[in-house]
Design a protein around this motif. Structure first.
Motif, PDB file in Angstrom:
ATOM      1  N   UNK A 195      -2.559   0.192  -6.867  1.00 44.11           N
ATOM      2  CA  UNK A 195      -1.519  -0.786  -7.142  1.00 44.11           C
ATOM      3  C   UNK A 195      -1.766  -2.090  -6.405  1.00 44.11           C
ATOM      4  N   UNK A 196      -2.154  -1.969  -5.120  1.00 49.85           N
ATOM      5  CA  UNK A 196      -2.462  -3.170  -4.351  1.00 49.85           C
ATOM      6  C   UNK A 196      -3.616  -3.936  -4.980  1.00 49.85           C
ATOM      7  N   UNK A 197      -4.671  -3.238  -5.378  1.00 49.10           N
ATOM      8  CA  UNK A 197      -5.856  -3.915  -5.935  1.00 49.10           C
ATOM      9  C   UNK A 197      -5.536  -4.632  -7.238  1.00 49.10           C
TER      10      UNK A 197
ATOM     11  N   UNK B 253       0.834  -1.204   0.000  1.00 49.94           N
ATOM     12  CA  UNK B 253       0.000   0.000   0.000  1.00 49.94           C
ATOM     13  C   UNK B 253       0.868   1.253   0.000  1.00 49.94           C
ATOM     14  N   UNK B 254       1.901   1.268   0.843  1.00 49.81           N
ATOM     15  CA  UNK B 254       2.768   2.448   0.962  1.00 49.81           C
ATOM     16  C   UNK B 254       3.515   2.721  -0.345  1.00 49.81           C
ATOM     17  N   UNK B 255       3.953   1.658  -1.017  1.00 40.33           N
ATOM     18  CA  UNK B 255       4.738   1.819  -2.238  1.00 40.33           C
ATOM     19  C   UNK B 255       3.884   2.058  -3.479  1.00 40.33           C
TER      20      UNK B 255
ATOM     21  N   UNK C 186      -3.750  -7.750  -6.084  1.00 39.01           N
ATOM     22  CA  UNK C 186      -4.764  -8.626  -5.490  1.00 39.01           C
ATOM     23  C   UNK C 186      -5.574  -9.330  -6.579  1.00 39.01           C
ATOM     24  N   UNK C 187      -5.972  -8.598  -7.601  1.00 36.78           N
ATOM     25  CA  UNK C 187      -6.725  -9.146  -8.732  1.00 36.78           C
ATOM     26  C   UNK C 187      -5.938 -10.281  -9.392  1.00 36.78           C
ATOM     27  N   UNK C 188      -4.666 -10.028  -9.669  1.00 39.18           N
ATOM     28  CA  UNK C 188      -3.831 -11.042 -10.323  1.00 39.18           C
ATOM     29  C   UNK C 188      -3.634 -12.276  -9.444  1.00 39.18           C
TER      30      UNK C 188
END
Length: 182
Positions: A55-57, A48-50, A60-62
Motif C-alpha cells: 500500500x505504501x509503495x 505502513x501499519x495501516x 509512493x509511486x503516485x
C-alpha cells in the motif's frame, strides 16, 4: 526547467545534499517521504501499519509522479523508491537522476549522526546494522546504478564538506557554480 532527483540508500545524504543544492541554485527542495506525509496527513510508519508495504509503495509511486513533474525541483527519494514498479525508469525520463553512492561505513556513520529515528537502527547491535546495510545495498545497487549520474559521498559531518559536495555535484550536473555565504 531543472529537475534533479537524488536516490541512494538511507543515510547517504539525499536530504542534506538536496536541501543544500536546492538552496545554492534557488530552486524548491522536496523530500518525497515528507511530501507523502503532508499529502496523506499520516506518518510513513502509520501508512505502513495501516496499508503494509504494498500500500505504501502504491502511494509512493503516485506521489513520485506528482512531484517529479514539477518544473523546478530537487527531489530526495526514499531508499527503496527506485526499486519498485518502473520508478527508476520514470525518474530518468523526468530529470537528472543522481545516485549518491556511499560505503557501508559512511552510511552507518550518517545513520548514527542523524536526527531522525530509523527503524533499521532500533535496538540492534552495530554489527547487525552494518550487515543489514550491506545486504540491502546488494539488493538495491542494480536499481541505483541505473541513475544517469553516480556521485560518491563521503562523510557529510560539517558545512564545509557539504558545500564542497554541492560544488562537485553542481559540476557533475553542469550547473553554475554556487557561492556560499560565510
Amino acid at each position: 526547467m531543472m529537475r534533479i532527483i537524488l536516490i541512494g540508500y538511507m543515510g547517504a545524504g539525499k536530504t542534506t545534499l538536496g536541501k543544500a543544492l536546492a538552496k545554492a541554485h534557488n530552486i524548491p527542495f522536496y523530500d518525497l517521504d515528507w511530501y507523502i506525509e503532508s499529502r496523506m496527513r499520516k506518518t510513513i510508519p502509520q501508512i505502513f501499519a495501516e496499508q503494509g508495504e504494498d500500500g505504501f509503495r502504491r502511494i509512493e509511486y503516485n506521489m513520485l509522479h506528482e512531484v517529479a513533474e514539477f518544473d523546478e525541483v530537487v527531489l530526495s527519494c526514499g531508499g527503496g523508491t527506485p526499486c519498485f514498479f518502473d520508478n527508476i525508469d520514470y525518474m530518468n525520463q523526468q530529470g537528472e537522476t543522481v545516485y549518491l553512492k556511499a560505503s557501508p561505513d559512511v552510511l552507518y556513520t550518517h545513520l548514527q549522526m542523524g536526527k531522525k529515528p530509523r527503524p533499521l537502527l532500533h535496538e540492534q547491535e552495530p554489527t547487525a546494522i552494518q550487515t543489514k546495510i550491506q545486504s540491502h545495498l546488494l539488493e538495491r545497487e542494480p536499481y541505483y546504478r541505473k541513475a544517469k549520474h553516480i556521485f560518491s559521498v563521503d562523510f557529510l559531518d560539517n558545512f564545509e564538506k557539504i558545500n564542497n559536495s554541492v560544488r562537485q555535484l553542481s559540476s557533475l550536473l553542469h550547473l553554475q557554480q554556487p557561492t556560499f555565504n560565510k
